[in-house]
Design a protein around this motif. Structure first.
Motif, PDB file in Angstrom:
ATOM      1  N   ASN A 281      40.621  23.183  55.409  1.00 13.91           N
ATOM      2  CA  ASN A 281      40.509  21.917  56.131  1.00 13.91           C
ATOM      3  C   ASN A 281      39.099  21.668  56.667  1.00 13.91           C
ATOM      4  OD1 ASN A 281      43.363  21.192  55.965  1.00 13.91           O
ATOM      5  ND2 ASN A 281      43.695  22.920  57.339  1.00 13.91           N
ATOM      6  N   ASP A 282      38.278  22.714  56.685  1.00 15.91           N
ATOM      7  CA  ASP A 282      36.894  22.585  57.139  1.00 15.91           C
ATOM      8  C   ASP A 282      36.025  23.488  56.265  1.00 15.91           C
ATOM      9  OD1 ASP A 282      34.486  22.299  58.387  1.00 15.91           O
ATOM     10  OD2 ASP A 282      35.046  23.353  60.229  1.00 15.91           O
ATOM     11  N   ARG A 283      35.454  22.900  55.219  1.00 17.51           N
ATOM     12  CA  ARG A 283      34.703  23.695  54.254  1.00 17.51           C
ATOM     13  C   ARG A 283      33.192  23.539  54.433  1.00 17.51           C
ATOM     14  NH1 ARG A 283      38.863  21.255  51.273  1.00 17.51           N
ATOM     15  NH2 ARG A 283      37.475  19.828  50.153  1.00 17.51           N
ATOM     16  N   SER A 284      32.781  23.156  55.615  1.00 22.06           N
ATOM     17  CA  SER A 284      31.359  22.877  55.857  1.00 22.06           C
ATOM     18  C   SER A 284      30.495  24.128  55.759  1.00 22.06           C
ATOM     19  CB  SER A 284      31.177  22.217  57.225  1.00 22.06           C
ATOM     20  OG  SER A 284      31.731  23.033  58.253  1.00 22.06           O
ATOM     21  N   ASN A 285      31.060  25.293  56.102  1.00 20.99           N
ATOM     22  CA  ASN A 285      30.245  26.519  56.102  1.00 20.99           C
ATOM     23  C   ASN A 285      30.800  27.594  55.173  1.00 20.99           C
ATOM     24  OD1 ASN A 285      28.352  25.653  58.153  1.00 20.99           O
ATOM     25  ND2 ASN A 285      30.031  25.880  59.624  1.00 20.99           N
ATOM     26  N   ILE A 286      31.510  27.186  54.132  1.00 16.98           N
ATOM     27  CA  ILE A 286      32.108  28.151  53.210  1.00 16.98           C
ATOM     28  C   ILE A 286      31.036  28.777  52.320  1.00 16.98           C
ATOM     29  CG2 ILE A 286      33.565  28.354  51.150  1.00 16.98           C
ATOM     30  CD1 ILE A 286      35.521  26.517  52.366  1.00 16.98           C
ATOM     31  N   GLU A 287      31.137  30.089  52.136  1.00 20.43           N
ATOM     32  CA  GLU A 287      30.303  30.789  51.175  1.00 20.43           C
ATOM     33  C   GLU A 287      31.140  31.079  49.932  1.00 20.43           C
ATOM     34  OE1 GLU A 287      28.699  34.261  52.960  1.00 20.43           O
ATOM     35  OE2 GLU A 287      27.768  33.182  54.637  1.00 20.43           O
ATOM     36  N   TYR A 288      30.477  31.112  48.790  1.00 16.81           N
ATOM     37  CA  TYR A 288      31.188  31.273  47.515  1.00 16.81           C
ATOM     38  C   TYR A 288      32.060  32.526  47.507  1.00 16.81           C
ATOM     39  CZ  TYR A 288      32.081  31.968  42.563  1.00 16.81           C
ATOM     40  OH  TYR A 288      32.691  32.195  41.355  1.00 16.81           O
ATOM     41  N   ASP A 289      31.570  33.595  48.115  1.00 16.80           N
ATOM     42  CA  ASP A 289      32.296  34.861  48.105  1.00 16.80           C
ATOM     43  C   ASP A 289      33.653  34.756  48.794  1.00 16.80           C
ATOM     44  OD1 ASP A 289      32.243  37.736  47.450  1.00 16.80           O
ATOM     45  OD2 ASP A 289      32.280  38.012  49.615  1.00 16.80           O
ATOM     46  N   GLN A 290      33.817  33.786  49.685  1.00 16.25           N
ATOM     47  CA  GLN A 290      35.075  33.626  50.402  1.00 16.25           C
ATOM     48  C   GLN A 290      36.153  32.951  49.558  1.00 16.25           C
ATOM     49  OE1 GLN A 290      32.938  31.509  53.724  1.00 16.25           O
ATOM     50  NE2 GLN A 290      34.301  32.757  54.983  1.00 16.25           N
ATOM     51  N   LEU A 291      35.768  32.297  48.483  1.00 12.14           N
ATOM     52  CA  LEU A 291      36.711  31.493  47.715  1.00 12.14           C
ATOM     53  C   LEU A 291      37.587  32.320  46.780  1.00 12.14           C
ATOM     54  CD1 LEU A 291      34.412  28.496  46.697  1.00 12.14           C
ATOM     55  CD2 LEU A 291      36.039  28.612  48.596  1.00 12.14           C
ATOM     56  N   ARG A 292      37.174  33.530  46.435  1.00 11.79           N
ATOM     57  CA  ARG A 292      37.883  34.305  45.416  1.00 11.79           C
ATOM     58  C   ARG A 292      39.246  34.778  45.889  1.00 11.79           C
ATOM     59  NH1 ARG A 292      33.464  37.542  45.079  1.00 11.79           N
ATOM     60  NH2 ARG A 292      34.691  39.419  45.367  1.00 11.79           N
ATOM     61  N   ASN A 293      40.241  34.581  45.042  1.00  5.18           N
ATOM     62  CA  ASN A 293      41.546  35.209  45.275  1.00  5.18           C
ATOM     63  C   ASN A 293      41.438  36.625  44.741  1.00  5.18           C
ATOM     64  OD1 ASN A 293      44.176  36.062  45.442  1.00  5.18           O
ATOM     65  ND2 ASN A 293      45.051  34.252  44.488  1.00  5.18           N
ATOM     66  N   ARG A 294      40.978  37.534  45.579  1.00  3.43           N
ATOM     67  CA  ARG A 294      40.655  38.891  45.147  1.00  3.43           C
ATOM     68  C   ARG A 294      41.859  39.616  44.548  1.00  3.43           C
ATOM     69  NH1 ARG A 294      35.785  40.554  47.525  1.00  3.43           N
ATOM     70  NH2 ARG A 294      34.913  38.995  48.940  1.00  3.43           N
ATOM     71  N   ALA A 295      43.040  39.303  45.030  1.00  2.32           N
ATOM     72  CA  ALA A 295      44.241  39.985  44.539  1.00  2.32           C
ATOM     73  C   ALA A 295      44.483  39.731  43.062  1.00  2.32           C
ATOM     74  CB  ALA A 295      45.468  39.533  45.347  1.00  2.32           C
ATOM     75  N   VAL A 296      43.936  38.639  42.543  1.00  2.00           N
ATOM     76  CA  VAL A 296      44.133  38.269  41.141  1.00  2.00           C
ATOM     77  C   VAL A 296      42.858  38.463  40.328  1.00  2.00           C
ATOM     78  CG1 VAL A 296      44.713  36.343  39.602  1.00  2.00           C
ATOM     79  CG2 VAL A 296      45.905  36.601  41.767  1.00  2.00           C
ATOM     80  N   ILE A 297      41.711  38.338  40.967  1.00  2.00           N
ATOM     81  CA  ILE A 297      40.434  38.300  40.250  1.00  2.00           C
ATOM     82  C   ILE A 297      39.678  39.628  40.308  1.00  2.00           C
ATOM     83  CG2 ILE A 297      38.166  37.183  40.206  1.00  2.00           C
ATOM     84  CD1 ILE A 297      39.563  34.636  41.204  1.00  2.00           C
ATOM     85  N   ASP A 298      39.604  40.247  41.479  1.00  4.04           N
ATOM     86  CA  ASP A 298      38.797  41.458  41.634  1.00  4.04           C
ATOM     87  C   ASP A 298      39.479  42.667  41.001  1.00  4.04           C
ATOM     88  OD1 ASP A 298      37.151  39.806  43.028  1.00  4.04           O
ATOM     89  OD2 ASP A 298      37.050  41.042  44.834  1.00  4.04           O
ATOM     90  N   LEU A 299      38.674  43.524  40.374  1.00  2.00           N
ATOM     91  CA  LEU A 299      39.184  44.726  39.706  1.00  2.00           C
ATOM     92  C   LEU A 299      38.704  45.977  40.428  1.00  2.00           C
ATOM     93  CD1 LEU A 299      38.565  43.749  35.960  1.00  2.00           C
ATOM     94  CD2 LEU A 299      40.687  43.548  37.270  1.00  2.00           C
ATOM     95  N   PHE A 300      39.491  47.018  40.356  1.00  2.00           N
ATOM     96  CA  PHE A 300      39.137  48.308  40.950  1.00  2.00           C
ATOM     97  C   PHE A 300      39.833  49.419  40.165  1.00  2.00           C
ATOM     98  CE2 PHE A 300      42.888  46.610  42.996  1.00  2.00           C
ATOM     99  CZ  PHE A 300      43.770  47.667  43.015  1.00  2.00           C
ATOM    100  N   GLU A 301      39.300  50.608  40.264  1.00  2.21           N
ATOM    101  CA  GLU A 301      39.967  51.756  39.658  1.00  2.21           C
ATOM    102  C   GLU A 301      41.107  52.175  40.586  1.00  2.21           C
ATOM    103  OE1 GLU A 301      36.933  54.103  36.803  1.00  2.21           O
ATOM    104  OE2 GLU A 301      36.579  54.411  38.938  1.00  2.21           O
ATOM    105  N   PRO A 302      42.333  52.317  40.059  1.00  2.00           N
ATOM    106  CA  PRO A 302      43.489  52.558  40.925  1.00  2.00           C
ATOM    107  C   PRO A 302      43.650  53.995  41.399  1.00  2.00           C
ATOM    108  CG  PRO A 302      44.180  52.369  38.650  1.00  2.00           C
ATOM    109  CD  PRO A 302      42.720  52.066  38.669  1.00  2.00           C
ATOM    110  N   GLY A 303      42.928  54.931  40.807  1.00  3.72           N
ATOM    111  CA  GLY A 303      42.991  56.309  41.271  1.00  3.72           C
ATOM    112  C   GLY A 303      44.385  56.900  41.213  1.00  3.72           C
TER     113      GLY A 303
END
Length: 586
Positions: A281-303
């Motif tokens: 509702n207020d995107r005046s100070n949004i940084e690109y890094d905040q927009l990612r749905n990390r649960a779907v997009i970011d990858l990691f080694e599951p160990g």
């Protein structure tokens, strides 16, 4: 000369010549009339309408996005946009009867709109020959009424809709947002743009030379609102997961975090949250890094969270049973210069103890004893290395390397979750299969009345056996902090070195916990990953498992899931955890 002696008089020739000219002109005029009225009829009619007929668009309401219980996650509210006709304003300079001037009108406009006088002057100058420009967009009705009450020449208002997100940052990564023109830009707003946007209506009228409406013509075409989208998300669980994840990130000074809850019977995503987040509702100070749905997009080694699937592959192969014994002596394995270690020398242990102790040596030996692709094949069937398929923009496929010939060290590290990459959603999907007696149903973000068709990946006996082993991990292993009073819980911790630009960062970790509850009749699967905690604690059992416990307890209670350990733990006493190096287990 005269007619009596056989000759025409000169004036007679003039009359015939005039007749000929008239006939030619008549033919030309008739031909031109035929050309304009028949051949060019459509073109001319269209040109006339352009000059005299105006068609305006009637905006359609964008469909709502709702949670599974009908709670609104995205709604459209009516607003007004102030527009101007610069050409009409500047015509005042040429009108000797005008009672005002363009400069006077701009002064009044600046006062009622709050726009800068110099900005208005420049705007009207640039658009001097145009009949349309925006002044202020999507303002509240009361503000629009105040501006229109000033009766500034050439200024009018137009109805529009503005998107509002009641749950704010809690659901922002799932829902996404639209731009000022009501087009989806992120998340499900983008994924379901064609369904949500609706169809605008039309209204036509005759206008005078100054552009004023003088007569309605034809029939108005009604607008059709967009479709509502009902998600599988339960806003109650979403709030709960978001709150606990945010607290964990703050407490552990972590870089980011994600959590996913799945209904193991239907494949529905009940909650999906990330940190950091943003307020749509207020995107005046949004940084690109905040927009990612990390649960779907970011990858990691599951160990070590992948070790239950190594055990599953071994049991499915028939070469191992739940009573099989693995000799881990002397507590390490060497492959040339590479050494795989356990926390200690566990000696001979059964498969349940392999998971409780999180033995890298045991899972390596098991995998090396099986046909080369046995563990890889199961990982692939579980969905590792493939998109989950929920239709979310930017969804990652993960990484499951495939080689014609594997080096023994590569096979060994794959067995305990290194050398492959997953998203939090992919890992949750894999645990969902375990929890659902080995039956894999499609994962979805849309509410389902009935489960979608799936397929059997693991024999039910294998899945049940591994879930039982994972109960022991929570009861007497590294997952103790995942316990929930009154419920049996199964799960596995993981603590993995983060990958940097030059390889593994040995002072940065990802803390992971993947679990299932109630273990006796699983209903929910959940994955928590906390990235790069910078506090004193950084192990999966210390950082991620407590988040799982608090969120899963609230989810089980909220969904009225019957406790399967009614005489269970009223007070959970935790033993001090002895620090150990990541390479020695999860």
């Amino acid at each position: 000369m005269n007619e009596s002696n056989g000759h025409f008089r000169p004036d007679k020739w003039r009359i015939y010549f005039i007749y000929l000219i008239a006939a030619v002109l008549f033919a030309v005029a008739g031909g031109r009339l035929f050309y304009l009225s028949v051949v060019k009829k459509d073109f001319l009619q269209n040109q006339g309408e352009i000059r005299a007929v105006r068609t305006v668009s009637i905006p359609a309401t964008r469909g709502m996005i709702l949670d599974r219980n009908g709670e609104p996650l995205a709604v459209s509210t009516p607003t007004w946009t102030i527009i101007a006709n610069p050409r009409k304003l500047w015509e005042l300079e040429q009108d000797p009867n005008a009672k005002t001037t363009p400069q006077t009108e701009m002064d009044r406009l600046a006062k009622v709109t709050g726009l800068g006088r110099s900005w208005l002057q420049e705007k009207f100058e640039v658009n001097r020959n145009k009949a349309f420009m925006y002044l202020r967009r999507q303002i509240p009705p009361q503000d629009a009424d105040e501006i229109m009450a000033a009766n500034v020449v050439g200024v009018s208002k137009r109805k529009e809709y503005k998107r509002f997100y009641p749950s704010g940052e809690v659901t922002s990564h799932v829902v996404g947002f639209t731009n000022i023109d009501d087009a989806g830009q992120e998340g499900l707003e983008l994924a379901y743009q064609s369904s949500l946007q609706g169809t605008p209506g039309k209204r036509s009228y005759l206008k005078d030379l100054k552009g004023n409406e003088i007569l309605r013509i034809g029939q108005d075409v009604s607008e059709h609102p967009g479709e509502n989208i009902e998600l599988s998300i339960d806003l109650r669980l979403q709030y709960l997961a978001y709150r606990e994840l945010k607290a964990a990130v703050t407490q552990n000074r972590a870089a980011s975090a994600s959590a996913v809850i799945l209904d193991v019977k239907t494949g529905e995503i009940l909650a999906m949250v990330n940190q950091p987040s943003y307020n749509p509702n207020d995107r005046s100070n949004i940084e690109y890094d905040q927009l990612r749905n990390r649960a779907v997009i970011d990858l990691f080694e599951p160990g070590s969270t992948m070790k239950p699937f190594t055990i599953s592959a071994a049991l499915r192969s028939g070469q191992y049973t739940t009573e099989s014994i693995i000799d881990t002596h002397p507590g390490y394995l060497r492959f040339g210069r590479q050494t795989i270690r356990d926390l200690g020398n566990y000696g001979k242990i059964d498969l349940e103890t392999v998971l409780v102790k999180s033995s890298n040596v045991a899972t390596s030996k098991i995998t090396l004893s099986l046909p080369q692709d046995t563990v890889w094949n199961l990982d692939y069937e579980l969905g590792i290395g493939s998109p989950v398929g929920i239709g979310f923009p930017g969804e990652s496929t993960g990484v499951l390397p495939s080689r014609p010939k594997w080096h023994p060290a590569e096979i060994a590290t794959l067995s305990y979750g290194y050398g492959l990459s997953v998203s939090a959603l992919q890992l949750a999907q894999a645990y969902m299969v375990l929890a659902n007696d080995g039956y894999k149903v499609p994962v979805t973000l849309l509410k389902q009345e009935l489960p979608l068709d799936g397929r059997q990946v693991l024999p039910p006996r294998v899945a049940k056996s591994v879930v039982k082993m994972l109960e022991s991990v929570v009861e007497r292993g590294s997952g103790k902090r995942a316990r929930i009073p009154g419920y049996r819980v199964a799960g596995k911790t993981g603590t993995v070195h983060r990958v940097g630009s030059k390889g593994y960062e040995y002072d940065q970790y990802n803390a992971i916990f993947a679990g299932i509850a109630p273990a006796s009749d699983p209903r929910l699967a959940m994955v928590v990953i906390v990235n790069d905690p910078k506090g004193r604690k950084y192990y999966g059992g210390e950082v991620a498992a407590p988040v799982f416990s608090r969120v899963m307890e609230g989810a089980l209670t909220t969904l009225n899931i019957t406790p399967d350990l009614p005489e269970g733990l009223r007070e959970v006493r935790l033993e001090p955890k002895v620090p150990y190096r990541l390479a020695q287990g999860g």
